[in-house]
Design a protein around this motif. Structure first.
Motif, PDB file in Angstrom:
ATOM      1  N   LEU A  45      16.215 -35.790 -33.553  1.00 24.04           N
ATOM      2  CA  LEU A  45      17.647 -35.534 -33.472  1.00 24.04           C
ATOM      3  C   LEU A  45      17.878 -34.067 -33.796  1.00 24.04           C
ATOM      4  O   LEU A  45      17.520 -33.596 -34.877  1.00 24.04           O
ATOM      5  CB  LEU A  45      18.412 -36.420 -34.471  1.00 24.04           C
ATOM      6  CG  LEU A  45      19.911 -36.132 -34.616  1.00 24.04           C
ATOM      7  CD1 LEU A  45      20.642 -36.424 -33.308  1.00 24.04           C
ATOM      8  CD2 LEU A  45      20.507 -36.957 -35.751  1.00 24.04           C
ATOM      9  N   ARG A  46      18.488 -33.318 -32.859  1.00 23.07           N
ATOM     10  CA  ARG A  46      18.722 -31.878 -33.021  1.00 23.07           C
ATOM     11  C   ARG A  46      20.223 -31.635 -33.192  1.00 23.07           C
ATOM     12  O   ARG A  46      21.008 -31.997 -32.313  1.00 23.07           O
ATOM     13  CB  ARG A  46      18.183 -31.117 -31.814  1.00 23.07           C
ATOM     14  CG  ARG A  46      16.671 -31.324 -31.578  1.00 23.07           C
ATOM     15  CD  ARG A  46      16.288 -30.959 -30.166  1.00 23.07           C
ATOM     16  NE  ARG A  46      17.009 -31.770 -29.183  1.00 23.07           N
ATOM     17  CZ  ARG A  46      17.021 -31.520 -27.876  1.00 23.07           C
ATOM     18  NH1 ARG A  46      16.358 -30.488 -27.383  1.00 23.07           N
ATOM     19  NH2 ARG A  46      17.710 -32.301 -27.048  1.00 23.07           N
ATOM     20  N   VAL A  47      20.587 -31.020 -34.305  1.00 26.40           N
ATOM     21  CA  VAL A  47      21.993 -30.849 -34.672  1.00 26.40           C
ATOM     22  C   VAL A  47      22.350 -29.365 -34.720  1.00 26.40           C
ATOM     23  O   VAL A  47      21.650 -28.571 -35.360  1.00 26.40           O
ATOM     24  CB  VAL A  47      22.270 -31.490 -36.050  1.00 26.40           C
ATOM     25  CG1 VAL A  47      23.694 -31.196 -36.505  1.00 26.40           C
ATOM     26  CG2 VAL A  47      22.012 -32.996 -36.001  1.00 26.40           C
ATOM     27  N   ALA A  48      23.467 -28.989 -34.070  1.00 27.01           N
ATOM     28  CA  ALA A  48      23.999 -27.631 -34.166  1.00 27.01           C
ATOM     29  C   ALA A  48      25.110 -27.632 -35.213  1.00 27.01           C
ATOM     30  O   ALA A  48      26.163 -28.248 -35.026  1.00 27.01           O
ATOM     31  CB  ALA A  48      24.534 -27.171 -32.818  1.00 27.01           C
ATOM     32  N   MET A  49      24.870 -26.950 -36.335  1.00 21.64           N
ATOM     33  CA  MET A  49      25.845 -26.843 -37.417  1.00 21.64           C
ATOM     34  C   MET A  49      26.784 -25.669 -37.163  1.00 21.64           C
ATOM     35  O   MET A  49      26.455 -24.744 -36.426  1.00 21.64           O
ATOM     36  CB  MET A  49      25.112 -26.634 -38.749  1.00 21.64           C
ATOM     37  CG  MET A  49      24.077 -27.682 -39.089  1.00 21.64           C
ATOM     38  SD  MET A  49      23.251 -27.342 -40.670  1.00 21.64           S
ATOM     39  CE  MET A  49      22.297 -25.875 -40.219  1.00 21.64           C
ATOM     40  N   THR A  50      27.944 -25.693 -37.827  1.00 21.60           N
ATOM     41  CA  THR A  50      28.848 -24.545 -37.736  1.00 21.60           C
ATOM     42  C   THR A  50      28.422 -23.434 -38.683  1.00 21.60           C
ATOM     43  O   THR A  50      28.922 -22.317 -38.600  1.00 21.60           O
ATOM     44  CB  THR A  50      30.292 -24.946 -38.074  1.00 21.60           C
ATOM     45  OG1 THR A  50      30.387 -25.310 -39.449  1.00 21.60           O
ATOM     46  CG2 THR A  50      30.758 -26.098 -37.202  1.00 21.60           C
ATOM     47  N   ALA A  51      27.519 -23.723 -39.603  1.00 21.01           N
ATOM     48  CA  ALA A  51      27.082 -22.738 -40.592  1.00 21.01           C
ATOM     49  C   ALA A  51      26.437 -21.532 -39.923  1.00 21.01           C
ATOM     50  O   ALA A  51      25.798 -21.646 -38.875  1.00 21.01           O
ATOM     51  CB  ALA A  51      26.085 -23.383 -41.560  1.00 21.01           C
ATOM     52  N   GLY A  52      26.581 -20.374 -40.571  1.00 28.77           N
ATOM     53  CA  GLY A  52      25.972 -19.162 -40.055  1.00 28.77           C
ATOM     54  C   GLY A  52      24.522 -19.018 -40.456  1.00 28.77           C
ATOM     55  O   GLY A  52      23.825 -18.129 -39.946  1.00 28.77           O
ATOM     56  N   ASP A  53      24.044 -19.865 -41.353  1.00 29.89           N
ATOM     57  CA  ASP A  53      22.655 -19.800 -41.799  1.00 29.89           C
ATOM     58  C   ASP A  53      22.241 -21.187 -42.269  1.00 29.89           C
ATOM     59  O   ASP A  53      23.078 -22.094 -42.421  1.00 29.89           O
ATOM     60  CB  ASP A  53      22.498 -18.780 -42.933  1.00 29.89           C
ATOM     61  CG  ASP A  53      21.066 -18.272 -43.084  1.00 29.89           C
ATOM     62  OD1 ASP A  53      20.164 -18.805 -42.405  1.00 29.89           O
ATOM     63  OD2 ASP A  53      20.850 -17.348 -43.880  1.00 29.89           O
ATOM     64  N   ILE A  54      20.964 -21.344 -42.511  1.00 31.36           N
ATOM     65  CA  ILE A  54      20.449 -22.623 -43.002  1.00 31.36           C
ATOM     66  C   ILE A  54      20.888 -22.816 -44.452  1.00 31.36           C
ATOM     67  O   ILE A  54      20.712 -21.916 -45.280  1.00 31.36           O
ATOM     68  CB  ILE A  54      18.915 -22.660 -42.899  1.00 31.36           C
ATOM     69  CG1 ILE A  54      18.488 -22.593 -41.437  1.00 31.36           C
ATOM     70  CG2 ILE A  54      18.355 -23.913 -43.565  1.00 31.36           C
ATOM     71  CD1 ILE A  54      17.023 -22.312 -41.236  1.00 31.36           C
ATOM     72  N   PRO A  55      21.465 -23.967 -44.804  1.00 37.98           N
ATOM     73  CA  PRO A  55      21.846 -24.201 -46.197  1.00 37.98           C
ATOM     74  C   PRO A  55      20.642 -24.132 -47.132  1.00 37.98           C
ATOM     75  O   PRO A  55      19.514 -24.464 -46.754  1.00 37.98           O
ATOM     76  CB  PRO A  55      22.439 -25.615 -46.170  1.00 37.98           C
ATOM     77  CG  PRO A  55      22.912 -25.791 -44.746  1.00 37.98           C
ATOM     78  CD  PRO A  55      21.904 -25.059 -43.917  1.00 37.98           C
ATOM     79  N   VAL A  56      20.896 -23.682 -48.347  1.00 40.53           N
ATOM     80  CA  VAL A  56      19.843 -23.586 -49.361  1.00 40.53           C
ATOM     81  C   VAL A  56      19.220 -24.961 -49.593  1.00 40.53           C
ATOM     82  O   VAL A  56      19.923 -25.969 -49.704  1.00 40.53           O
ATOM     83  CB  VAL A  56      20.436 -23.033 -50.672  1.00 40.53           C
ATOM     84  CG1 VAL A  56      19.468 -23.191 -51.831  1.00 40.53           C
ATOM     85  CG2 VAL A  56      20.819 -21.567 -50.496  1.00 40.53           C
TER      86      VAL A  56
END
Length: 530
Positions: A31-42
């Motif tokens: 499952l490939r998800v596009a997040m709205t975040a500008g970077d990978i969460p910590v």
């Protein structure tokens, strides 16, 4: 041909036929998800990137003592047992909560989960001087620890948490404190950055690999303690994509299977391409916290003027109907909504209030982000806010920054950013503390908590203290309704809309239940064949 050789060939052909008939068993499901975040969460325990960090990293790699029931779409999500099977107030001390821990749980590194691990994690978040203390993790955890005083291990599977004052809502805050493995931390000398590169929690997914700034890959944890929530897909790939158009193109091209917050004007095209568009109400507001000390918003007349200046149906139209107009902090239907003031669109009234306050034109600076968790479509929405405020007599400067930078402004508080008069950080409302108290309680004044603008009202503090001391839900709801009404009377925020949480997914995504929550459960999802 001998009988033995014929039998051998027949068996081989049967094996190949069986293998060819069931290729899905050998093929990894992803499952490939596009997040709205500008970077990978910590990935070091407490995530950054707002509640999107919790949604995709925090609650997948880790568990907290208290979890969220995300199994239904027809009711607002509420808390449920997590790593603690149960909790109750100590009958001899109403500031002391007893948490009974789940037995048989293991961290991803194989070490058992015990009461000592819970104490160790709380010291990681709270006790400067402890070997495992981490300042950045403390900063992320601090909003949920404002009333925390101490913790002790009662026995191997029980902990007691004592609060500074009676706190009937403590279990809600316990749902945000992730439990990491002390053993893995010790292996990297308690270096949180090194831990983040190979983390160990107890969650339904395990860390696989990370390409900084590009992707995070998690794999299913087949030994997860909640057997009903062992993931049904093999791999979860998380990709930061802050631009809505980029996310939409990625879904249409097959690069991803799921996108957060698709561009509203792209929804008809996505539907025509057989993509699933899923929406649901959830506890959210898209609003501005205001500065109560420095600048025009210190005057309640200016705050009321700003609320009267906005024509909220215009925002709903801009968002393709995927929003609810917001005239107060909570959406109608909340059990403690009460009877708040309704700030209808009235630009003439707004201008008159500004003139009465001696602030016409009224110059304000608003800090906004380019993307982020729950931020919807922040750039066009903020431009419309600016236009409508200015039509009513304001002069607005938009100070645009990255989502994580804006969150840091929120954590710092107004005293570090005195030229900023409001911050546009969408907020969660899933419980009374996070939905109301943290924005208006003097004890939560930033940087100690989330009261960014340093709102201070003895009447409000007394209401909050009373609610925290009331354990009967119906009696507490009456007090909470008064808190909400007081927030509205004082126009403590500039309210715009409540989101309907739109997502777009490939037709291959099956089994997803969109909960009425900021958080979602990815474990039941399956991927059908192409």
């Amino acid at each position: 041909m001998t009988t033995r050789r014929l039998a051998s060939i027949t068996a081989g052909l049967a094996f190949l036929a069986a293998f060819a008939a069931s290729p899905a068993r050998a093929q990894e499901t992803v499952l490939r998800v596009a997040m709205t975040a500008g970077d990978i969460p910590v990935t070091a325990g407490m995530p950054d990137q707002g509640f999107e960090g919790f949604r995709f990293v925090g609650y997948n790699l880790y568990d907290a003592l208290v979890g969220w029931d995300l199994s239904r779409s027809d009711v607002a999500a509420d808390i449920k047992p997590g790593l603690a099977e149960s909790w109750a107030i100590d009958p001899s001390n109403n500031r002391r909560w007893i948490f009974r821990l789940r037995q048989g749980v293991k961290f991803h590194d194989g070490s058992p989960f015990t009461a000592a691990d819970v104490v160790w994690n709380f010291e990681r978040y709270t006790r400067e001087g402890a070997p495992q203390f981490n300042a950045r993790q403390f900063a992320f955890a601090r909003p949920y620890l404002g009333n925390f005083e101490s913790i002790e291990a009662v026995d191997e599977h029980t902990v007691a948490i004592t609060t500074k004052q009676t706190d009937s809502l403590l279990p809600y805050n316990m749902s945000f404190l992730m439990m990491v493995s002390p053993r893995r931390s010790a292996e990297v000398n308690n270096d949180a950055d090194a831990f983040a590169r190979n983390p160990s929690g107890t969650g339904p997914w395990r860390f696989s690999r990370m390409v900084p700034g590009e992707r995070l890959e998690l794999v299913r944890n087949p030994d997860y303690w909640d057997r009903a929530r062992v993931p049904k897909t093999d791999r979860l790939v998380l990709l930061p994509m802050p631009e809505a158009s980029t996310r939409t193109a990625a879904l249409l091209s097959g690069q991803v299977d799921w996108v957060e917050a698709p561009a509203p004007d792209a929804i008809p095209r996505l539907r025509s391409s057989r993509m699933q568009i899923v929406t649901n109400a959830y506890p959210h507001n898209w609003s501005y916290q205001l500065n109560f000390v420095d600048g025009p918003f210190a005057d309640v007349r200016v705050r009321r003027a700003a609320n009267h200046a906005l024509n909220r149906p215009d925002f709903k139209e801009m968002l393709g109907g995927v929003a609810l107009e917001s005239y107060a902090n909570l959406p109608p239907g909340t059990p403690y909504y009460g009877n708040p003031t309704r700030y209808e669109y009235n630009p003439q009234r707004a201008r008159a209030l500004l003139q009465e306050a001696g602030c016409l034109p009224c110059r304000v600076t608003l800090a906004i982000s380019t993307s982020g968790s729950g931020q919807m479509q922040p750039l066009p929405m903020n431009e419309l806010v600016k236009a409508q405020l200015e039509a009513a007599g304001f002069q607005v400067t938009l100070q645009t920054m990255d989502w994580n930078a804006l969150l840091q402004v929120g954590r710092d508080g107004r005293q570090r950013h005195q030229g900023v008069h409001g911050i546009n950080i969408s907020r969660s409302l899933q419980d009374p503390f996070n939905g109301m108290f943290r924005f208006v309680w003097s004890r939560q004044a930033a940087p100690a908590g989330s009261n960014w603008g340093h709102y201070n009202s003895p009447e409000m503090d007394a209401l909050i203290d009373q609610a925290l001391s009331t354990f009967d839900p119906s009696a507490r709801n009456a007090i909470l309704a008064r808190v909400h009404e007081k927030m509205s009377e004082d126009a403590v925020m500039l309210w715009v809309v409540h989101d309907l949480n739109p997502r777009a997914m490939s037709p291959r995504v099956r089994g997803f239940v969109q909960a009425q929550s900021w958080f979602q459960d990815l474990t039941p999802i399956t991927m059908s064949a192409r």
